[in-house]
Design an enzyme around this catalytic site. Structure first.
Site, mmCIF file in Angstrom:
data_model
loop_
_atom_site.group_PDB
_atom_site.id
_atom_site.type_symbol
_atom_site.label_atom_id
_atom_site.label_comp_id
_atom_site.label_asym_id
_atom_site.label_seq_id
_atom_site.Cartn_x
_atom_site.Cartn_y
_atom_site.Cartn_z
ATOM 1 N N LYS A 69 0.842 -1.199 0.000
ATOM 2 C CA LYS A 69 0.000 0.000 0.000
ATOM 3 C C LYS A 69 0.877 1.248 0.000
ATOM 4 C CE LYS A 69 -3.799 2.048 2.715
ATOM 5 N NZ LYS A 69 -4.679 1.831 3.888
ATOM 6 N N SER A 145 -9.177 3.127 2.952
ATOM 7 C CA SER A 145 -8.113 3.723 2.173
ATOM 8 C C SER A 145 -7.300 2.703 1.380
ATOM 9 C CB SER A 145 -7.172 4.520 3.096
ATOM 10 O OG SER A 145 -6.555 3.674 4.065
ATOM 11 N N SER A 169 -10.207 0.665 6.919
ATOM 12 C CA SER A 169 -9.553 0.753 5.616
ATOM 13 C C SER A 169 -9.159 -0.566 4.991
ATOM 14 C CB SER A 169 -8.320 1.661 5.709
ATOM 15 O OG SER A 169 -8.721 3.003 5.888
#
Length: 486
Positions: A69, A145, A169
């Site tokens: 990520k 996210s 997230s």
């Protein structure tokens, strides 16, 4: 199923070549990513060089490439931008302990996935990269996210992708994208050697997956104790990696929003269907009321965001040797930052005490029940062009520096209100530190997935795995097409 462990077995048996598989993935990324925008940095050659020079650790995921990520998962030499224009060309100078943990399992970091600026959104549309898109329907978001990670997995590009969860997230993208999303117990995953507290323990690293065996294997092999870590997980079942499964589970469930917002009929249906299934399997199922003050906790969560953001930018200013300005960041970030600058230390301390009080109440609940079942999200994913903020809110954010702390508190709530309406169920586990998992058991009439969430007592991921495997074994998972059994 061709999950992570399937490919690792093929690599170990030399039935598949790691480097050739990377080349094949590179071609698929080149083909699919212009539409998905899942990857915002990609270097297949670097991954192949790492494998050729160092090989792969002889762990359970031997040789399997894994996307990281673009937020808090640093690999030396790879881009590390946090989705912010302040760090557009920044590259990590060292590898963090979580990524080292992944590498120790045989995983090979490959590429960085899309994420919103500093992870503040439940969708992934940073200004510097543009929106990630949902493989189920490109007009919709894969969530946030960890939205780029979800798109990378749901599209069939990779069976596992690094993700993190500070308010949902991991679980929100899992719900929106038909994946498995575990948020582990606070203190179970590797942290450091730089950042240790992760939003005061609310944020934690893990991954998005497509099988319970991948989820379970990844968790048990990453889980550990770091002496320097400020948070330590209870060792409720650590002496036995796979705790004995309970014959009859006591399941509490609810469908009401913790902040009084509407919950879609699809989310209610998904949750009630899951409750009915568990009852049919012989488990005790009871509907309950929401056990804590949800609005109070959300206010404390936003207050923490503000204070942590102010502290973050203090460090950034020291690093870049100049003050940050409104032009350095998106308006949402600016508003949260200005709020944080005005928060009294006493209020910050009180907000963390609220978390502890809620954790106590939840642990009392888990003395009576084994798991709590809720919707993961209150609705399907929003469209890419969904209007989640009004022009007035954007205008107010643009002048946030002139507002009082009370005005900023109200503005931050209003700024998140439409987003929170879609995703009000996930934040609780972050604030209390308990584990939670989203399971892909429902597809709405729109054709988009919608997850259900289970929470358990701290340190009791084993119960979440038992529940997840039950749904999986009874073929209740509705995964993306690439992972469905033929």
């Amino acid at each position: 199923m061709k999950d992570g462990l399937y490919y690792a077995t093929q690599f170990q048996a030399k039935k598949l070549s790691v480097t050739e598989w990377i080349d094949e993935r590179a071609q698929q990324v080149k083909k699919l990513n212009p539409e998905l925008n899942a990857f915002v940095d990609w270097d297949a050659e670097a991954a192949k060089r790492q494998y050729k020079s160092k090989g792969a650790e002889s762990g359970p995921f031997f040789g399997l490439p894994i996307p990281l990520k673009m937020l808090g998962q640093d690999k030396a030499g790879m881009k590390s931008t946090s989705g912010s224009r302040l760090f557009t060309e920044n590259r990590a100078t060292s590898t963090d302990n979580f990524v080292k943990g992944l590498e120790g399992l045989g995983l090979i970091p490959l590429g960085k996935t899309n994420a919103p600026e500093f992870g503040f959104k439940n969708i992934s549309d940073p200004t510097i990269y543009g929106p990630a898109r949902n493989p189920w329907n490109l007009e919709y978001s894969p969530g946030g996210s960890s939205g780029g990670a979800a798109a990378a997995v749901a599209s069939g590009l990779f069976p596992i992708a690094g993700a993190s969860d500070g308010g949902g997230s991991i679980r929100i993208p899992a719900s929106f994208s038909g994946l498995i999303g575990l948020k582990p117990t606070r203190g179970t995953m590797p942290v450091g050697p730089d950042g240790w507290r992760g939003w005061q323990g609310a944020s934690i690293d893990f991954a998005l997956t497509v099988s319970m065996r991948d989820t379970e294997t990844l968790f048990y092999h990453l889980r550990g104790v770091e002496k320097a870590a400020p948070y330590q997980a209870p060792r409720a079942e650590w002496s036995h990696q796979y705790a004995a499964e309970k014959t009859v589970l006591k399941v509490a469930f609810l469908t009401e929003s913790p902040v009084g917002t509407p919950v879609s009929t699809e989310a209610i249906k998904a949750t009630r269907n899951a409750a009915k299934f568990l009852e049919q399997q012989g488990h005790e199922v009871t509907e309950i009321q929401y056990p804590v003050n949800g609005r109070q906790l959300i206010d404390s969560y936003y207050l923490m965001n503000g204070a942590e953001t102010a502290a973050m930018f203090e460090g950034i200013q020291q690093a870049i040797q100049r003050p940050v300005t409104k032009k350095d960041m998106e308006l949402m970030t600016w508003g949260i930052y200005q709020y944080g600058l005005q928060i009294p230390a006493s209020q910050y301390t009180q907000s963390l005490q609220l978390w502890d009080q809620a954790a106590y109440k939840m642990e009392q609940l888990f003395e009576e029940y084994d798991v709590l079942l809720t919707p993961t999200t209150a609705d399907i994913a929003p469209k890419i062009d969904a209007e989640l903020q009004s022009d007035q809110i954007r205008k107010d954010l643009a002048q946030a520096e002139s507002l009082s702390v009370r005005q900023l508190k109200d503005l931050i709530y209003d700024m998140f209100e439409k987003s929170l309406t879609i995703t009000p169920f996930t934040q609780l586990a972050n604030l209390t530190g308990q584990p939670a998992i989203s399971l892909p058991t429902h597809i709405a009439e729109s054709g988009l997935p919608l997850g259900i969430q289970f929470m358990a007592s701290k340190g009791r991921e084993d119960i979440l795995f038992q529940v997840g495997k039950l749904f999986e074994q009874e073929q209740k998972f509705l995964l993306p097409n690439d992972y469905r059994e033929s």
